[in-house]
Design a protein around this motif. Structure first.
Motif, PDB file in Angstrom:
ATOM      1  N   LEU A   1     -13.307  54.533  -5.198  1.00 38.70           N
ATOM      2  CA  LEU A   1     -13.967  55.808  -4.894  1.00 38.70           C
ATOM      3  C   LEU A   1     -15.316  55.973  -5.596  1.00 38.70           C
ATOM      4  O   LEU A   1     -16.285  56.390  -4.969  1.00 38.70           O
ATOM      5  CB  LEU A   1     -13.048  56.984  -5.209  1.00 38.70           C
ATOM      6  CG  LEU A   1     -13.632  58.319  -4.722  1.00 38.70           C
ATOM      7  CD1 LEU A   1     -13.377  58.517  -3.238  1.00 38.70           C
ATOM      8  CD2 LEU A   1     -13.091  59.490  -5.506  1.00 38.70           C
ATOM      9  N   PRO A   2     -15.416  55.637  -6.877  1.00 37.97           N
ATOM     10  CA  PRO A   2     -16.728  55.793  -7.526  1.00 37.97           C
ATOM     11  C   PRO A   2     -17.847  54.983  -6.862  1.00 37.97           C
ATOM     12  O   PRO A   2     -19.011  55.350  -6.954  1.00 37.97           O
ATOM     13  CB  PRO A   2     -16.475  55.313  -8.960  1.00 37.97           C
ATOM     14  CG  PRO A   2     -15.033  55.559  -9.182  1.00 37.97           C
ATOM     15  CD  PRO A   2     -14.383  55.287  -7.862  1.00 37.97           C
ATOM     16  N   PHE A   3     -17.488  53.861  -6.181  1.00 38.60           N
ATOM     17  CA  PHE A   3     -18.501  53.136  -5.422  1.00 38.60           C
ATOM     18  C   PHE A   3     -18.916  53.921  -4.189  1.00 38.60           C
ATOM     19  O   PHE A   3     -20.066  53.893  -3.771  1.00 38.60           O
ATOM     20  CB  PHE A   3     -17.949  51.786  -4.932  1.00 38.60           C
ATOM     21  CG  PHE A   3     -17.821  50.738  -5.995  1.00 38.60           C
ATOM     22  CD1 PHE A   3     -18.627  50.775  -7.129  1.00 38.60           C
ATOM     23  CD2 PHE A   3     -16.914  49.693  -5.850  1.00 38.60           C
ATOM     24  CE1 PHE A   3     -18.508  49.792  -8.105  1.00 38.60           C
ATOM     25  CE2 PHE A   3     -16.799  48.714  -6.826  1.00 38.60           C
ATOM     26  CZ  PHE A   3     -17.593  48.767  -7.944  1.00 38.60           C
ATOM     27  N   ALA A   4     -17.937  54.582  -3.575  1.00 36.93           N
ATOM     28  CA  ALA A   4     -18.174  55.195  -2.266  1.00 36.93           C
ATOM     29  C   ALA A   4     -18.658  56.635  -2.361  1.00 36.93           C
ATOM     30  O   ALA A   4     -19.359  57.117  -1.479  1.00 36.93           O
ATOM     31  CB  ALA A   4     -16.892  55.136  -1.429  1.00 36.93           C
ATOM     32  N   LEU A   5     -18.254  57.329  -3.428  1.00 36.97           N
ATOM     33  CA  LEU A   5     -18.604  58.748  -3.529  1.00 36.97           C
ATOM     34  C   LEU A   5     -20.065  58.890  -3.965  1.00 36.97           C
ATOM     35  O   LEU A   5     -20.460  58.340  -4.991  1.00 36.97           O
ATOM     36  CB  LEU A   5     -17.688  59.427  -4.548  1.00 36.97           C
ATOM     37  CG  LEU A   5     -17.702  60.954  -4.546  1.00 36.97           C
ATOM     38  CD1 LEU A   5     -17.045  61.488  -3.280  1.00 36.97           C
ATOM     39  CD2 LEU A   5     -16.986  61.504  -5.776  1.00 36.97           C
ATOM     40  N   PRO A   6     -20.875  59.617  -3.180  1.00 40.04           N
ATOM     41  CA  PRO A   6     -22.269  59.803  -3.592  1.00 40.04           C
ATOM     42  C   PRO A   6     -22.345  60.369  -5.009  1.00 40.04           C
ATOM     43  O   PRO A   6     -21.568  61.246  -5.382  1.00 40.04           O
ATOM     44  CB  PRO A   6     -22.803  60.790  -2.560  1.00 40.04           C
ATOM     45  CG  PRO A   6     -21.973  60.536  -1.362  1.00 40.04           C
ATOM     46  CD  PRO A   6     -20.608  60.202  -1.871  1.00 40.04           C
ATOM     47  N   THR A   7     -23.293  59.855  -5.781  1.00 40.46           N
ATOM     48  CA  THR A   7     -23.335  60.219  -7.194  1.00 40.46           C
ATOM     49  C   THR A   7     -23.547  61.713  -7.405  1.00 40.46           C
ATOM     50  O   THR A   7     -23.038  62.281  -8.362  1.00 40.46           O
ATOM     51  CB  THR A   7     -24.437  59.439  -7.919  1.00 40.46           C
ATOM     52  OG1 THR A   7     -25.664  59.613  -7.222  1.00 40.46           O
ATOM     53  CG2 THR A   7     -24.101  57.962  -8.000  1.00 40.46           C
ATOM     54  N   ALA A   8     -24.295  62.333  -6.501  1.00 39.54           N
ATOM     55  CA  ALA A   8     -24.544  63.765  -6.672  1.00 39.54           C
ATOM     56  C   ALA A   8     -23.243  64.553  -6.548  1.00 39.54           C
ATOM     57  O   ALA A   8     -23.019  65.539  -7.263  1.00 39.54           O
ATOM     58  CB  ALA A   8     -25.555  64.250  -5.637  1.00 39.54           C
ATOM     59  N   VAL A   9     -22.361  64.111  -5.650  1.00 36.94           N
ATOM     60  CA  VAL A   9     -21.073  64.778  -5.474  1.00 36.94           C
ATOM     61  C   VAL A   9     -20.251  64.636  -6.768  1.00 36.94           C
ATOM     62  O   VAL A   9     -19.692  65.604  -7.283  1.00 36.94           O
ATOM     63  CB  VAL A   9     -20.302  64.176  -4.280  1.00 36.94           C
ATOM     64  CG1 VAL A   9     -18.948  64.843  -4.138  1.00 36.94           C
ATOM     65  CG2 VAL A   9     -21.114  64.312  -3.009  1.00 36.94           C
TER      66      VAL A   9
ATOM     67  N   VAL B   1     -21.829  66.992  -9.540  1.00 34.44           N
ATOM     68  CA  VAL B   1     -21.529  68.435  -9.531  1.00 34.44           C
ATOM     69  C   VAL B   1     -20.044  68.678  -9.811  1.00 34.44           C
ATOM     70  O   VAL B   1     -19.685  69.634 -10.502  1.00 34.44           O
ATOM     71  CB  VAL B   1     -21.951  69.122  -8.204  1.00 34.44           C
ATOM     72  CG1 VAL B   1     -23.460  69.129  -8.062  1.00 34.44           C
ATOM     73  CG2 VAL B   1     -21.302  68.478  -6.999  1.00 34.44           C
TER      74      VAL B   1
ATOM     75  N   GLY C   1     -27.607  60.238 -10.789  1.00 34.11           N
ATOM     76  CA  GLY C   1     -26.997  61.333 -10.034  1.00 34.11           C
ATOM     77  C   GLY C   1     -25.756  61.931 -10.655  1.00 34.11           C
ATOM     78  O   GLY C   1     -25.625  63.156 -10.767  1.00 34.11           O
TER      79      GLY C   1
END
Lengths: 281, 346, 308
Positions: free
Chosen positions: C134-142, C145, C245
């Protein structure tokens, strides 16, 4: 060679390790994901829908898709060309080429954005010239695209190279000796062999292209409704303390990440043999 | 120091790997488990080592219940087919491993371990390579290190899984003789698994022949050769020719001639009989099976001939280089007469 | 793009070898031009290499040249003044120390997760395995926040620590937490394949030699994982140093305290101090490459000892 088959954890040590791993993944990975949805729907469905249907959000979605739609095909074509020359021919400087190919993975996203400002920004190398000719690159769509291209450049090539090295050239050489010509060799022999790895690379490339934040944030100029992609839109909303809208937007990207993971996992289960053996991103 | 295996049965999800297997390994004996792949020989070895558990049966070592002990406690020296050397350890560290992991009260002193390692290095003739890593050794050298590592724990029994399987033919022969010498020097009861009948007959004091998880025959190499208990054992120990004959008593009648027959059980009438390539006599004008010479090839100390009879049957025969057979040429017509045939009921 | 038939390829080779091939040519046969393309059996060498080099030059090399040349506008002095400025030094120190400690934590946690995923069978294992990425796939900004709201004093986790007087979000601890999040998959995915392919006979050998499961794990299995662990560590570390991000929302961004180096680049750019931004970037890259060199050196040492 025989490898040990996984078994149900029996010893206290095994159970403790399993418990720790599950706890850690729940805390470090699952909790932040669940929190996105929780915060997005905190005040109900109506504010959520309002937030994602707002004009600025819609234009951010469109821009995000547009940037990915340009950057991903470029990197896919590049990835195929790079994998072809690296895995099918011997030439001097190949090692150097591979290192350069990997560079974008080691650059901070911020640096991947900064370099374009240094080239095309107001005080950049080509800044004055671009200004004189009224061409906008940074703080406009072209800037978003090139920054995204740089950040996602290695994904497709990195997926194809190990696989094509592994597959070797025997089939293609056989085709050539049977009289196949250039594109025939590629479309009839190579492409069918690499199609799932290519799909996999494109999937990862797309996910990253849509989610990129640092590099894009630097070249975008944060012009609402014009140069804000979804991740940037989140930032703007969050900094305005519009938490619900920020998390509603974030939930779109989180959904995208989950879809990516599902597709990725399906590809890995279904086509394990046709994907590269070693994967690290 | 004898090992007794009684009524061992082990089945995996869909097939019986071992079916009611019993045998005994005498103290100091060199025993071979011989059989084709899938005969259960490796499964049996793993059961003895404690790496697998049987469904039923018993294994005792000098009266002690071996099945009650786990692999760590059995003190069995096992040499794996892949050697399974620890590649991040030097040769010396590999050999010393089994001593170093003992609980401190049973562990020999550093000096004792060092001396033991040196004596084993000397035994395997690799005194100068103690500081090397396994990746820097040849296949034969790795095999010897694996053996030294197993011997270091002063095993009560030594188990070897296809010890020469991964080596090329020349090294294999060399190591075979060397292994036999090591065994005679150390005197440790040794059981090894092989699918190579030549290896088993050459090395072992006694051979246990396995087929489909059952024991076909146990015997000394010569016994197996002279009194094979079944057609399987006979076939497995070398090439042979098969023809039909009418059997009565200890004689097989062919069309116009007879041959002495070794009959297992009471069999009369038409039977399939077998004879070895070297139990055949050639003559220019019979009696015997008439055939044409297909090929003449040297096979070590012998000359190997292939002959085809008129009905298409191909016979393989072996003769001394200086025999009449050496005068034959391709396509010559010649008569083959078996001088000893074997008859099995199954 | 055309390919030459095997026959003409052979001819061309004869000619390049300096021998005349006239006699064996059938009438009306026009020899193809002997370009060096004929040295390759497969087509497309020049085209693919051309595309690759052009693309890499424009997208990677040219921008990097611009980056490397920029800091020297005010001379070497200017560069040194920028990177030895206390605020810059503090930011570099913060980025590298939090990245280091996050990578250390991931080294252990990632090893345990990889171990559990390869060694044990349990319900939901496939989902857990997939979710590690998931940390690879989840946009860093998401991630940013979400972590920020979780660890804020009124967030789910932050509110547990707040009464103890421990602040997580908007402090270096928050930065560390974000870096642990993004770094975990690097270690897991480096170690997992090596562990999955570990020769079972080697483990059984240790067992028959009298080693306990614990001794086997520590003396036999762990050393063979060393190269993969170092790789995972350095990947997680390198990624964490440059991460932006996921950190920026939770960091607090207080100069001298919780301001990471990438943020400093952004701030200098906003002040139109291009040379300053490039100087910080160069300093970050130089430090990162030094660390990569050191880990590579350790890898080489290990492989010399037969571990690779």
């Amino acid at each position: 060679m025989k490898v040990k088959a996984p078994e149900a954890p029996k010893s206290p040590a095994a159970i403790a390790l399993l418990a720790f791993a599950l706890f850690w993944i729940a805390l470090v990975i699952v909790l932040p994901l669940v929190n996105v949805l929780f915060e997005a729907f905190r005040t109900g469905v109506a504010p959520y829908l309002a937030a994602i249907l707002e004009p600025d959000a819609i234009s951010a979605i469109k821009l995000t898709l547009l940037v990915a739609a340009i950057a991903v095909p470029l990197n896919a074509v590049f990835g195929i060309a790079a994998a072809w020359c690296i895995t099918r021919f011997e030439f001097r400087g190949k090692g150097l080429l591979l290192s350069v190919l990997d560079l974008p993975f080691t650059l901070s996203p911020v640096i991947s954005g900064l370099v374009w400002i240094l080239l095309f920004g107001a005080h950049g190398w080509f800044g004055a010239w671009l200004d004189a000719h009224n061409i906008r690159i940074v703080f406009a769509l072209p800037g978003l695209v090139i920054a995204t291209v740089l950040v996602t450049l290695p994904f497709v090539a990195r997926e194809l190279i190990p696989l094509m090295l592994d597959q070797g050239t025997d089939e293609e050489i056989a085709a050539v000796t049977l009289g196949a010509r250039g594109w025939d060799v590629f479309f009839r022999i190579t492409l069918p062999n690499i199609k799932w790895a290519l799909t996999y690379g494109v999937l990862l490339c797309t996910a990253r292209a849509m989610g990129e934040f640092g590099a894009v944030s630097i070249v975008s100029g944060h012009i609402r409704g014009l140069t804000n992609t979804l991740p940037l839109h989140i930032e703007v909303l969050y900094n305005e303390y519009n938490t619900v809208a920020a998390f509603a937007t974030a939930s779109i990207l989180a959904g995208l990440a989950i879809v990516t993971l599902i597709l990725k996992t399906l590809l890995e289960w279904r086509f394990a043999d046709e994907l590269a053996a070693h994967r690290r991103h | 120091m004898s090992l007794t295996v009684q009524n061992i049965t082990k089945s995996f999800s869909d097939f019986a790997a071992l079916d009611n297997v019993s045998f005994e390994a005498h103290s100091g004996e060199f025993l071979a488990l011989l059989g084709p792949s899938g005969s259960g020989k490796t499964t049996l070895l793993r059961l003895l080592a404690g790496l697998d558990q049987p469904d039923s049966g018993s294994v005792t070592f000098e009266g002690e219940d071996y099945l009650a002990l786990n692999a760590r406690e059995r003190r069995i020296g096992m040499v794996f087919q892949s050697y399974a050397l620890f590649r991040h350890m030097t040769v010396e560290q590999n050999i010393a491993f089994g001593l170093n992991v003992r609980p401190s009260k049973d562990r020999p002193s550093k000096a004792e371990i060092k001396a033991k390692v040196q004596s084993l290095l000397k035994l395997i003739q690799l005194e100068d390579l103690g500081k090397r890593f396994p990746s820097q050794l040849s296949g034969g050298q790795r095999q010897r290190v694996a053996l030294a590592r197993a011997l270091a724990i002063s095993p009560r029994i030594l188990l070897l899984d296809e010890p020469f399987g991964a080596l090329d033919a020349l090294v294999r022969k060399d190591l075979r003789r060397w292994l036999r010498r090591i065994h005679d020097e150390t005197g440790v009861t040794t059981i090894f698994v092989t699918h190579d009948q030549e290896e088993a007959l050459d090395l072992a004091d006694r051979v246990v022949v396995l087929k489909d998880g059952q024991i076909e025959q146990i015997g000394k190499p010569l016994e197996l050769y002279r009194k094979p208990a079944s057609s399987f054992v006979f076939d497995f120990l070398g090439t042979n020719n098969q023809v039909t004959a009418t059997v009565s008593g200890a004689e097989a009648k062919f069309d116009g001639f007879t041959a002495p027959a070794v009959v297992s059980g009471e069999l009369t009438g038409p039977q399939v009989v077998r004879f070895r390539p070297f139990d055949a006599h050639l003559s220019k004008d019979g009696p015997g099976f008439k055939g044409k010479v297909l090929s003449i090839l040297p096979a070590g100390a012998n000359l190997r001939l292939e002959l085809q009879s008129e009905d298409g049957t191909v016979f393989e025969t072996q003769h001394a280089h200086d025999s009449d057979a050496s005068d034959l040429a391709l396509n010559d017509t010649v008569y083959v007469k078996p001088i000893k045939v074997y008859v099995f009921g199954n | 793009m055309t390919t030459d038939s095997p026959i003409s390829a052979g001819d061309a080779r004869l000619e390049t070898n300096g021998r005349s091939a006239h006699q064996i040519k059938p009438e009306g046969f026009k020899p193809p031009k002997a370009t060096h393309r004929t040295q390759h059996v497969l087509p497309g060498f020049h085209a693919s290499l051309g595309i690759t080099l052009t693309y890499l030059s424009l997208i990677v090399l040219l921008p990097l040249v611009a980056l490397v040349l920029r800091p020297w506008e005010a001379g070497l002095d200017g560069f040194i003044r920028t990177v030895t400025d206390e605020r810059v030094l503090k930011a570099l120190q913060l980025s590298f120390t939090t990245a280091f400690w996050a990578a250390v934590v991931n080294l252990f946690a990632g090893l345990i997760v990889a171990w559990v995923l390869t060694r044990y069978e349990f319900p939901g294992k496939k989902i857990i395995d997939a979710i590690v990425d998931l940390p690879f796939a989840l946009p860093t900004a998401v991630a940013g926040v979400s972590l920020s709201s979780l660890y804020a004093p009124n967030g789910w986790v932050g509110s547990l620590f707040d009464p103890m007087g421990i602040k997580i979000a908007y402090t270096p601890i928050g930065i560390f937490i974000a870096l642990v999040f993004i770094g975990l998959p690097f270690v897991v995915r480096s170690v997992q394949p090596v562990l999955a392919e570990f020769d079972a006979e080697v483990e059984e050998a240790a067992l028959t030699l009298g080693a306990t499961p614990m001794q086997t794990a520590i003396r036999v299995i762990l050393p063979s994982l060393a190269p993969a662990l170092i790789t995972g560590f350095s990947l997680a570390f390198a990624r964490a140093v440059g991460e932006y991000g996921s950190v920026i929302f939770i960091a607090g961004n207080m100069p001298y305290i919780s301001e990471i180096s990438p943020l400093l680049i952004v701030i200098k750019l906003e002040e139109f101090d291009y040379a300053g931004a490039a100087s910080v970037a160069i300093a970050m890259l130089a430090l990162s490459f030094t660390i990569l060199l050191v880990t590579n050196f350790v890898q080489v040492l290990l492989s010399r000892r037969g571990r690779a």
